[in-house]
Design a protein around this motif. Structure first.
Motif, PDB file in Angstrom:
ATOM      1  N   UNK A   1      63.724 146.791  79.814  1.00 37.52           N
ATOM      2  CA  UNK A   1      64.598 145.812  79.587  1.00 37.52           C
ATOM      3  C   UNK A   1      65.880 146.280  78.982  1.00 37.52           C
ATOM      4  N   UNK A   2      67.120 145.889  79.229  1.00 37.04           N
ATOM      5  CA  UNK A   2      68.159 146.396  78.497  1.00 37.04           C
ATOM      6  C   UNK A   2      68.419 146.300  76.858  1.00 37.04           C
ATOM      7  N   UNK A   3      68.821 146.979  76.320  1.00 39.72           N
ATOM      8  CA  UNK A   3      68.764 146.426  74.775  1.00 39.72           C
ATOM      9  C   UNK A   3      69.299 145.372  74.312  1.00 39.72           C
ATOM     10  N   UNK A   4      70.052 144.672  75.024  1.00 35.06           N
ATOM     11  CA  UNK A   4      70.555 143.355  74.747  1.00 35.06           C
ATOM     12  C   UNK A   4      69.386 142.435  74.759  1.00 35.06           C
ATOM     13  N   UNK A   5      68.175 142.570  75.269  1.00 32.43           N
ATOM     14  CA  UNK A   5      67.459 141.657  75.185  1.00 32.43           C
ATOM     15  C   UNK A   5      66.651 141.549  73.980  1.00 32.43           C
ATOM     16  N   UNK A   6      66.709 142.471  73.054  1.00 32.66           N
ATOM     17  CA  UNK A   6      66.162 142.564  71.784  1.00 32.66           C
ATOM     18  C   UNK A   6      66.984 141.321  70.932  1.00 32.66           C
ATOM     19  N   UNK A   7      66.172 140.523  70.146  1.00 30.76           N
ATOM     20  CA  UNK A   7      66.668 139.572  69.377  1.00 30.76           C
ATOM     21  C   UNK A   7      67.459 140.639  68.044  1.00 30.76           C
ATOM     22  N   UNK A   8      68.639 139.982  67.824  1.00 28.57           N
ATOM     23  CA  UNK A   8      69.575 140.514  66.905  1.00 28.57           C
ATOM     24  C   UNK A   8      70.636 141.561  67.415  1.00 28.57           C
ATOM     25  N   UNK A   9      70.443 141.719  68.726  1.00 30.68           N
ATOM     26  CA  UNK A   9      71.568 142.712  69.491  1.00 30.68           C
ATOM     27  C   UNK A   9      72.361 141.724  69.766  1.00 30.68           C
ATOM     28  N   UNK A  10      73.693 141.759  69.335  1.00 33.81           N
ATOM     29  CA  UNK A  10      74.777 140.882  69.777  1.00 33.81           C
ATOM     30  C   UNK A  10      75.747 141.995  70.453  1.00 33.81           C
ATOM     31  N   UNK A  11      76.736 141.464  70.888  1.00 39.02           N
ATOM     32  CA  UNK A  11      78.068 142.430  71.428  1.00 39.02           C
ATOM     33  C   UNK A  11      78.149 143.837  70.511  1.00 39.02           C
ATOM     34  N   UNK A  12      78.416 143.697  69.323  1.00 40.96           N
ATOM     35  CA  UNK A  12      78.630 144.870  68.467  1.00 40.96           C
ATOM     36  C   UNK A  12      77.515 145.620  68.710  1.00 40.96           C
ATOM     37  N   UNK A  13      76.194 145.228  68.198  1.00 44.07           N
ATOM     38  CA  UNK A  13      75.184 146.211  68.041  1.00 44.07           C
ATOM     39  C   UNK A  13      75.095 146.823  69.402  1.00 44.07           C
ATOM     40  N   UNK A  14      75.020 145.897  70.420  1.00 43.08           N
ATOM     41  CA  UNK A  14      74.871 146.419  71.752  1.00 43.08           C
ATOM     42  C   UNK A  14      75.815 147.708  71.984  1.00 43.08           C
ATOM     43  N   UNK A  15      77.372 147.693  71.694  1.00 38.36           N
ATOM     44  CA  UNK A  15      78.067 148.379  71.928  1.00 38.36           C
ATOM     45  C   UNK A  15      77.700 149.833  71.038  1.00 38.36           C
ATOM     46  N   UNK A  16      77.367 149.534  69.806  1.00 40.11           N
ATOM     47  CA  UNK A  16      77.122 150.877  69.081  1.00 40.11           C
ATOM     48  C   UNK A  16      75.643 151.589  69.786  1.00 40.11           C
ATOM     49  N   UNK A  17      74.710 150.922  70.219  1.00 36.76           N
ATOM     50  CA  UNK A  17      73.441 151.383  71.021  1.00 36.76           C
ATOM     51  C   UNK A  17      74.027 152.183  72.073  1.00 36.76           C
ATOM     52  N   UNK A  18      74.815 151.467  72.961  1.00 38.79           N
ATOM     53  CA  UNK A  18      75.298 151.970  74.226  1.00 38.79           C
ATOM     54  C   UNK A  18      75.948 153.448  73.969  1.00 38.79           C
ATOM     55  N   UNK A  19      76.910 153.603  72.895  1.00 45.68           N
ATOM     56  CA  UNK A  19      77.625 154.706  72.528  1.00 45.68           C
ATOM     57  C   UNK A  19      76.444 155.827  72.092  1.00 45.68           C
ATOM     58  N   UNK A  20      75.401 155.374  71.689  1.00 46.93           N
ATOM     59  CA  UNK A  20      74.252 156.403  71.425  1.00 46.93           C
ATOM     60  C   UNK A  20      73.493 156.714  72.584  1.00 46.93           C
ATOM     61  N   UNK A  21      73.673 156.414  73.577  1.00 45.82           N
ATOM     62  CA  UNK A  21      73.125 156.462  75.062  1.00 45.82           C
ATOM     63  C   UNK A  21      71.916 155.821  74.857  1.00 45.82           C
TER      64      UNK A  21
END
Length: 407
Positions: A184-204
């Protein structure tokens, strides 16, 4: 993953979610709309979608989208204003069904809830059988469908119900959790909003599996100690939270955004009356009384203020809510300030049967309450707005944005 009698080992948590709840209830009331795109929400330039059938969703329509944009995507859709009193009535019936299965019911909103069915197996079978039983009962009794996720934790059960939509059931046993979660994409995790998702995507980190295999310390440095630990645990399917039975509903209300800014106190008073009547109807539909009334006022520049007042005795009478709301508004002394939005909210709710208010009603208040109960009955039979105060029959207010009832 899948359903079946042998597939429920280790699973005691259900997440039940009504499918396109508001829109489905409207289609039940108007069966000629079955199979067609239906949008529930406000009309006009500032209208917002609150619910849409799956036929409309195929065109890209979704909740919180401006109605005007939704109609550009799906011009053949039928737009309906919604009836929160009716939705509340259906919701109460569905939740009562859930509580007949298990006392461990944790509603998340009007149309979804967690159930812990660990103690119901001997009487009704395993969790999958209970899930199928609930789906059949909801359809038979309410004429709408729901989707069910079955798992060992709340987090996985909720993801499973989303994957099962519409009108399905999915069970994820403990040995299957990693195979279910990690793609599943990281956005499926509770607590991952747009800003957190952006941070995670930057980390690959694009999938839950990617995140799971990053050391917890790395996540903590990137996201903070609490968030990093939380997401690392969820990525490995660890969610220790139990199903907590719901507490009594604490507040309910309604608000409206005017299509053009309003500076006429007569128009604003009329709107406060309409919102107070709607809020009182919602209180009666959920069997509660309000101890406190609050108002929200948003100005043309989007500055927002709230004011509240505690009542002498709890009530569900619209006129009493309005009298208090109007007093709060008039006390602001705004003197023709340009108003964008007004709202009325009933707070500190108590169950009607347990409150002394019903014993204290004077003749005048009793008469008002009886009149409003009669209006409720008329609305259920003939539709919302069938009976309303004379002040609301002829209106000069501009079209409004949306029926923004809030449970």
């Amino acid at each position: 993953m899948g359903s079946g009698v042998g597939r429920a080992e280790g699973c005691t948590v259900l997440h039940v979610d009504m499918d396109a709840f508001f829109a489905s209830v409207e289609v039940r009331r108007r069966p000629e709309l079955a199979g067609t795109p239906v949008i529930v929400g406000g009309a006009g330039n500032r209208g917002v979608v609150t619910s849409a059938t799956y036929e409309a969703r195929r065109y890209g329509v979704h909740a919180a989208m401006p109605t005007a944009r939704a109609l550009r995507l799906c011009p053949t859709a039928t737009v309906l204003p919604g009836d929160m009193a009716l939705y509340g009535e259906v919701s109460r019936s569905v939740m009562a069904l859930f509580r007949s299965i298990t006392p461990l019911v944790e509603p998340l909103s009007m149309d979804e809830a967690f159930l812990d069915v660990a103690g119901s197996g001997r009487r009704l079978g395993n969790a999958v059988e209970i899930g199928e039983y609930l789906r059949a009962r909801v359809f038979d009794e309410q004429g709408i469908t729901c989707s069910v996720g079955v798992a060992g934790t709340k987090f996985v059960a909720k993801l499973a119900s989303t994957r099962a939509k519409p009108d399905g059931l999915l069970v994820v046993r403990p040995p299957e959790v990693m195979g279910f979660l990690h793609p599943l994409p990281v956005s499926a995790l509770w607590g991952v909003g747009p800003k957190t998702e952006e941070t995670l995507l930057r980390l690959g980190l694009r999938t839950v599996g990617d995140l799971a295999h990053v050391p917890a310390r790395t996540l903590q440095r990137a996201l903070g100690a609490a968030a990093g630990t939380h997401l690392h645990e969820l990525a490995w399917g660890r969610d220790p939270r139990r199903v907590v039975p719901d507490e009594p509903e604490r507040s309910t209300g309604a608000e409206e955004t005017f299509s053009t800014d309003v500076d006429d106190p007569v128009v604003i008073h009329r709107e406060l009356l309409r919102l107070a009547e709607r809020t009182a109807g919602r209180l009666r539909s959920i069997g509660c009384l309000a101890r406190t009334v609050s108002i929200k006022v948003r100005f043309a520049d989007f500055a927002t203020i709230t004011r509240s007042r505690t009542l002498g005795a709890p009530t569900d009478v619209g006129q009493e809510l309005y009298d208090t709301a109007r007093g709060l508004y008039d006390a602001l002394g705004l003197q023709r300030a340009r108003i964008r939005l007004v709202g009325v909210r009933a707070e500190r709710l108590v169950e009607a049967g347990s409150a002394p208010r019903q014993l204290e009603l004077g003749a005048r208040e009793h008469g008002r309450r009886e009149a409003e109960l009669a209006a409720d009955r008329a609305a259920r039979r003939f539709g919302a707005g069938a009976v309303r105060p004379a002040t609301l029959v002829h209106r000069s207010a501009a079209p409004r944005r949306r029926p923004a009832d809030q449970a």
